[in-house]
Design a protein around this motif. Structure first.
Motif, PDB file in Angstrom:
ATOM      1  N   GLY A 124       0.783  -1.230   0.000  1.00 46.47           N
ATOM      2  CA  GLY A 124       0.000   0.000   0.000  1.00 46.47           C
ATOM      3  C   GLY A 124       0.812   1.274   0.000  1.00 46.47           C
ATOM      4  O   GLY A 124       0.244   2.361  -0.093  1.00 46.47           O
ATOM      5  N   LEU A 125       2.144   1.154   0.090  1.00 43.98           N
ATOM      6  CA  LEU A 125       2.996   2.340   0.061  1.00 43.98           C
ATOM      7  C   LEU A 125       3.757   2.354  -1.262  1.00 43.98           C
ATOM      8  O   LEU A 125       4.687   1.586  -1.467  1.00 43.98           O
ATOM      9  N   GLY A 126       3.343   3.237  -2.169  1.00 44.64           N
ATOM     10  CA  GLY A 126       4.004   3.364  -3.458  1.00 44.64           C
ATOM     11  C   GLY A 126       5.115   4.390  -3.413  1.00 44.64           C
ATOM     12  O   GLY A 126       5.366   5.010  -2.362  1.00 44.64           O
ATOM     13  N   PRO A 127       5.780   4.612  -4.536  1.00 43.15           N
ATOM     14  CA  PRO A 127       6.924   5.533  -4.561  1.00 43.15           C
ATOM     15  C   PRO A 127       6.607   6.946  -4.079  1.00 43.15           C
ATOM     16  O   PRO A 127       7.395   7.542  -3.341  1.00 43.15           O
ATOM     17  N   GLU A 128       5.455   7.488  -4.490  1.00 43.70           N
ATOM     18  CA  GLU A 128       5.132   8.856  -4.080  1.00 43.70           C
ATOM     19  C   GLU A 128       4.961   8.958  -2.565  1.00 43.70           C
ATOM     20  O   GLU A 128       5.494   9.873  -1.924  1.00 43.70           O
ATOM     21  N   THR A 129       4.239   8.008  -1.973  1.00 46.00           N
ATOM     22  CA  THR A 129       4.034   8.030  -0.524  1.00 46.00           C
ATOM     23  C   THR A 129       5.340   7.809   0.219  1.00 46.00           C
ATOM     24  O   THR A 129       5.656   8.520   1.185  1.00 46.00           O
ATOM     25  N   VAL A 130       6.111   6.833  -0.213  1.00 50.19           N
ATOM     26  CA  VAL A 130       7.389   6.545   0.449  1.00 50.19           C
ATOM     27  C   VAL A 130       8.323   7.744   0.361  1.00 50.19           C
ATOM     28  O   VAL A 130       8.966   8.131   1.352  1.00 50.19           O
ATOM     29  N   ASP A 131       8.398   8.368  -0.804  1.00 54.04           N
ATOM     30  CA  ASP A 131       9.299   9.514  -0.948  1.00 54.04           C
ATOM     31  C   ASP A 131       8.806  10.712  -0.140  1.00 54.04           C
ATOM     32  O   ASP A 131       9.610  11.504   0.360  1.00 54.04           O
ATOM     33  N   SER A 132       7.490  10.861   0.014  1.00 53.29           N
ATOM     34  CA  SER A 132       6.956  11.912   0.880  1.00 53.29           C
ATOM     35  C   SER A 132       7.362  11.658   2.334  1.00 53.29           C
ATOM     36  O   SER A 132       7.742  12.589   3.050  1.00 53.29           O
ATOM     37  N   LEU A 133       7.279  10.406   2.758  1.00 52.82           N
ATOM     38  CA  LEU A 133       7.724  10.058   4.105  1.00 52.82           C
ATOM     39  C   LEU A 133       9.210  10.359   4.292  1.00 52.82           C
ATOM     40  O   LEU A 133       9.617  10.955   5.292  1.00 52.82           O
ATOM     41  N   LEU A 134      10.011   9.952   3.314  1.00 49.26           N
ATOM     42  CA  LEU A 134      11.461  10.142   3.422  1.00 49.26           C
ATOM     43  C   LEU A 134      11.838  11.620   3.432  1.00 49.26           C
ATOM     44  O   LEU A 134      12.638  12.063   4.264  1.00 49.26           O
ATOM     45  N   LEU A 135      11.259  12.388   2.516  1.00 46.69           N
ATOM     46  CA  LEU A 135      11.631  13.794   2.396  1.00 46.69           C
ATOM     47  C   LEU A 135      11.107  14.631   3.550  1.00 46.69           C
ATOM     48  O   LEU A 135      11.862  15.372   4.189  1.00 46.69           O
ATOM     49  N   TYR A 136       9.814  14.516   3.830  1.00 45.13           N
ATOM     50  CA  TYR A 136       9.192  15.448   4.762  1.00 45.13           C
ATOM     51  C   TYR A 136       9.231  14.984   6.211  1.00 45.13           C
ATOM     52  O   TYR A 136       9.382  15.809   7.112  1.00 45.13           O
ATOM     53  N   ALA A 137       9.075  13.684   6.452  1.00 48.01           N
ATOM     54  CA  ALA A 137       9.148  13.192   7.828  1.00 48.01           C
ATOM     55  C   ALA A 137      10.570  12.798   8.216  1.00 48.01           C
ATOM     56  O   ALA A 137      10.946  12.878   9.388  1.00 48.01           O
ATOM     57  N   GLY A 138      11.364  12.378   7.210  1.00 44.27           N
ATOM     58  CA  GLY A 138      12.703  11.880   7.506  1.00 44.27           C
ATOM     59  C   GLY A 138      13.838  12.806   7.130  1.00 44.27           C
ATOM     60  O   GLY A 138      14.992  12.531   7.434  1.00 44.27           O
TER      61      GLY A 138
END
Length: 222
Positions: A124-138
């Motif tokens: 359920g976590l695609g590239p856009e969601t994962v990259d949003s997590l990495l960039l903005y939360a991480g």
């Protein structure tokens, strides 16, 4: 005609919108939750769901992990696909606990490609969601590519209409400085432009990029 630099495009958007301060959220938990809730829905709906979670006192991944899926789904109804998103949030929260004990510094540490691959493995976590997590939360240096980014680059005449996510991401990252604040704000600027002006049916006459846009100059949408 000489191709316009992405840094020039960013400058034009910055002049119009100012720094966006995106992603909205009071802490990493809220940013991470919002990134998953934002799948396929307008941000206003995400804000409603986040307010529900705050009112219930469960707007953290550790608190979410204590809920049953149907309880969580009822709180995030405004985001649509709420049953699926509840499942994804709980899966991510439990992964977070197992891998890092709810410590964001541990979760987002390590070599970026391996970290990204592990997160993409979560259903359920695609590239856009994962990259949003990495960039903005991480605070990890990855550029988020969404439907707005694809639309804008194609209309500008910079990339192919059917370019893949990785191709678009690589195109951008090769042409702008590797700077965390720039990655965050450039993505936010693109979202603002495409939400307000460069819509499915664009308002080219109001666009600050019209003179450097292949579609805008050609009058494709007039």
């Amino acid at each position: 005609m000489k191709q316009t630099k992405l840094t020039d495009i960013y400058r034009l958007l910055l002049e119009l919108y100012g720094n966006r301060g995106w992603w909205p959220g009071e802490n990493q938990d809220e940013i991470a939750i919002g990134a998953i809730l934002a799948q396929s829905v307008a941000w206003q709906n995400v804000e409603k769901a986040l307010r529900n979670l705050k009112q219930r006192g469960v707007c953290s991944l550790a608190k979410l992990a204590e809920l049953e899926q149907d309880e969580l789904a009822a709180l995030i109804v405004p985001t649509l696909y709420y049953n699926q998103k509840a499942e994804r949030l709980l899966r991510f929260a439990r992964y977070f606990q197992a891998e890092a004990g709810y410590d964001f510094a541990r979760l987002f540490s390590g070599e970026i490609n391996g970290l990204r691959s592990r997160l993409l493995f979560l259903k359920g976590l695609g590239p856009e969601t994962v990259d949003s997590l990495l960039l903005y939360a991480g605070d990890r240096l990855v550029f988020v590519v969404d439907a707005y980014t694809r639309r804008l680059l194609y209309r500008l005449g910079l990339t192919a209409e059917k370019a893949s996510y990785d191709e678009l991401q690589d195109y951008i990252c090769r042409r702008i400085p590797r700077d965390l604040a720039l990655y965050k704000d450039f993505h936010a600027q693109i979202v603002c432009l495409c939400k307000d002006i460069c819509k499915a049916k664009p308002r080219c006459g109001d666009c600050p990029l019209r003179e450097v846009c292949q579609a805008g100059r050609s009058g494709s949408f007039d």
